[in-house]
Design a protein around this motif. Structure first.
Motif, PDB file in Angstrom:
ATOM      1  N   TYR A 122      14.747   5.421   6.414  1.00 13.42           N
ATOM      2  CA  TYR A 122      14.082   4.914   7.240  1.00 13.42           C
ATOM      3  C   TYR A 122      14.932   4.161   8.157  1.00 13.42           C
ATOM      4  O   TYR A 122      16.257   3.401   7.415  1.00 13.42           O
ATOM      5  CB  TYR A 122      12.367   4.327   7.709  1.00 13.42           C
ATOM      6  CG  TYR A 122      11.743   4.475   8.822  1.00 13.42           C
ATOM      7  CD1 TYR A 122      10.782   5.264   9.452  1.00 13.42           C
ATOM      8  CD2 TYR A 122      11.564   2.972   9.636  1.00 13.42           C
ATOM      9  CE1 TYR A 122      10.274   5.235  10.072  1.00 13.42           C
ATOM     10  CE2 TYR A 122      11.044   2.883  10.497  1.00 13.42           C
ATOM     11  CZ  TYR A 122      10.776   4.096  10.900  1.00 13.42           C
ATOM     12  OH  TYR A 122       9.759   4.471  12.362  1.00 13.42           O
ATOM     13  N   THR A 154      13.598  10.274  11.260  1.00 16.67           N
ATOM     14  CA  THR A 154      12.502   9.824  10.718  1.00 16.67           C
ATOM     15  C   THR A 154      11.796   8.031  11.224  1.00 16.67           C
ATOM     16  O   THR A 154      11.104   8.440  11.863  1.00 16.67           O
ATOM     17  CB  THR A 154      12.055   9.337   9.103  1.00 16.67           C
ATOM     18  OG1 THR A 154      12.405  10.693   8.263  1.00 16.67           O
ATOM     19  CG2 THR A 154      10.774   9.052   8.998  1.00 16.67           C
ATOM     20  N   GLY A 155      13.217   7.456  11.922  1.00 13.74           N
ATOM     21  CA  GLY A 155      13.843   6.154  12.299  1.00 13.74           C
ATOM     22  C   GLY A 155      12.934   6.982  13.447  1.00 13.74           C
ATOM     23  O   GLY A 155      11.958   6.495  14.464  1.00 13.74           O
ATOM     24  N   VAL A 180       4.679   3.124   8.687  1.00 10.61           N
ATOM     25  CA  VAL A 180       5.533   4.017   7.920  1.00 10.61           C
ATOM     26  C   VAL A 180       5.504   3.059   6.415  1.00 10.61           C
ATOM     27  O   VAL A 180       5.194   2.259   6.263  1.00 10.61           O
ATOM     28  CB  VAL A 180       6.991   4.261   8.365  1.00 10.61           C
ATOM     29  CG1 VAL A 180       7.844   4.637   7.548  1.00 10.61           C
ATOM     30  CG2 VAL A 180       7.321   4.991   9.657  1.00 10.61           C
ATOM     31  N   THR A 210       8.017   2.883   3.149  1.00 11.67           N
ATOM     32  CA  THR A 210       9.373   3.576   2.972  1.00 11.67           C
ATOM     33  C   THR A 210      10.241   2.470   2.497  1.00 11.67           C
ATOM     34  O   THR A 210       9.080   1.182   1.787  1.00 11.67           O
ATOM     35  CB  THR A 210      10.009   3.399   4.701  1.00 11.67           C
ATOM     36  OG1 THR A 210      11.560   3.913   3.680  1.00 11.67           O
ATOM     37  CG2 THR A 210      10.028   2.136   5.163  1.00 11.67           C
TER      38      THR A 210
END
Length: 409
Positions: free
Chosen positions: A10, A21-22, A37, A39
């Protein structure tokens, strides 16, 4: 919507899956959705936990409006197949207490599982089943196929179990998404119904990553004359990319002093590449660290030719994420890809660059010789045009948001 994302990578990672994804999480939060999230701390592509995150275990932070739950993991200094397995399972073990806490406290409408690692999907699946949420599995890399085809895992019983587990996860997902037509074909061949599949390609912010003149590139900062020809490879410097071929190719051009090869990035194989260049006495290869996102357009504008290298055995199992930035910057790419793969078909159909056979020094040398002599402006214009039409971040994310809204009813 209330959205929960599981993924090992991330933001603030600058390359690879973590970057996308970020940006996905931040965009969804900017539209008013509640996004969380689970992560790891950032470690990629350096394979070293970023200094600001060292010494921390389980903790929460807010990143671009997203609630980010970080859990610790083992990050090997030298990345091998066995150590990578330990790396991923250490993450899964650390995820459990956070998963259990979220299970007790929070209900989300949709759970997004980012693959790889594929087995992280069991946490996402169990949460979705218990909380009656919708589950979307997003496949960036076909991890098990790649591990088999690249010879990273040879145990047939283990591979059989992994494929069976993957099939179970895909069958129990309400939707499955991926990034290219080639990967779509392979996913559908695993038995996923076409009506469950969502095309969710990697994107680029075409307003930020744009063509610049050489005068505005990093050439002055790096002491590169404007008249020199620059061949650039930028990205992860891992072993599976087969980047030794760059050093071997540069050796062919070492007498031509106006041609420079730049290798920009970080990764477990960087020291080996530097050592190989020194052993061969190759002085036309220059190494630079990974550049911040704010300098990406300037870095890409430094190059006359961009290298996009892919092994034969990785055909349609991965789609190089660096390509989106190259296209948006109006770069001309020399691409190693096999016919009848998504990468080959896109480059050939839209004339976005020059295609050569993978893993062949002679093919790479021949492609470069051709490109160094011809006008590349047609490729550069086609690249930027393709990015504007097909890779727009706003368009792709808006379409994905609509798919999530439809999935959750």
């Amino acid at each position: 919507m209330k959205i929960l994302i599981f993924g090992i990578n991330y933001s603030p990672e600058l390359t690879g899956i973590g970057k996308y994804t970020g940006e996905m999480g931040a965009w969804l939060a900017s539209q008013g959705h509640e996004v969380a999230v689970v992560t790891a701390p950032p470690y990629y592509p350096e394979w070293n936990i970023h200094p600001a995150y060292k010494g921390k275990n389980w903790f929460k932070e807010i990143v671009d409006g997203v609630t980010v739950y970080r859990v610790p993991l083992y990050v090997p200094k030298e990345v091998t197949s066995k150590k990578r397995i330990l790396h991923e399972f250490s993450f899964l073990g650390a995820v459990f207490p956070k998963w259990f806490g979220l299970l007790l406290r929070k209900k989300y409408d949709v759970v997004i599982n980012i693959n790889p690692p594929f087995h992280l999907g069991f946490f996402a699946l169990l949460y979705a089943k218990i909380k009656k949420a919708r589950l979307l599995t997003h496949i960036q890399d076909l991890q098990i196929d790649a591990a088999k085809d690249l010879g990273m895992i040879n145990n047939e019983r283990l591979l059989k179990w992994m494929f069976k587990s993957e099939k179970y996860l895909l069958n129990n997902s309400h939707a499955v998404s991926s990034i290219s037509l080639g990967m779509q074909r392979k996913i559908l061949a695993k038995g996923v119904p076409e009506k469950k599949f969502i095309m969710f390609p990697n994107w680029v912010d075409e307003r930020t990553i744009k063509p610049l003149a050489k005068e505005n590139s990093l050439r002055q900062e790096w002491g590169i004359p404007l008249g020199d020809k620059v061949v650039l490879y930028a990205g992860n410097l891992g072993e599976k990319q087969g980047l030794e071929i760059i050093i071997e190719t540069a050796e062919h051009f070492k007498e031509r002093r106006n041609i420079r090869f730049l290798i920009v990035g970080s990764g477990g194989n960087k020291e080996n590449l530097e050592k190989l260049a020194a052993e061969k006495g190759v002085t036309n290869v220059y190494f630079y660290p990974l550049q911040p996102y704010a300098k990406l357009s300037e870095m890409l504008a430094t190059a006359d030719i961009h290298l996009v290298l892919q092994k034969k055995s990785a055909a349609d199992l991965v789609m190089p994420s660096k390509l989106t930035g190259i296209l948006s910057a109006g770069g001309c790419a020399l691409v190693t890809a096999m016919p009848n793969t998504s990468l080959y078909d896109v480059i050939q159909r839209d004339q976005l660059g020059v295609l050569v056979e993978p893993e062949s020094k002679n093919a790479l040398v021949s492609g470069l010789e051709k490109m160094l002599e011809e006008d590349l402006s047609a490729y550069q214009n086609a690249a930027r045009d393709y990015a504007m039409k097909h890779l727009s971040k706003e368009r792709i994310m808006r379409n994905f948001e609509n798919n999530l809204l439809e999935l959750t009813g």
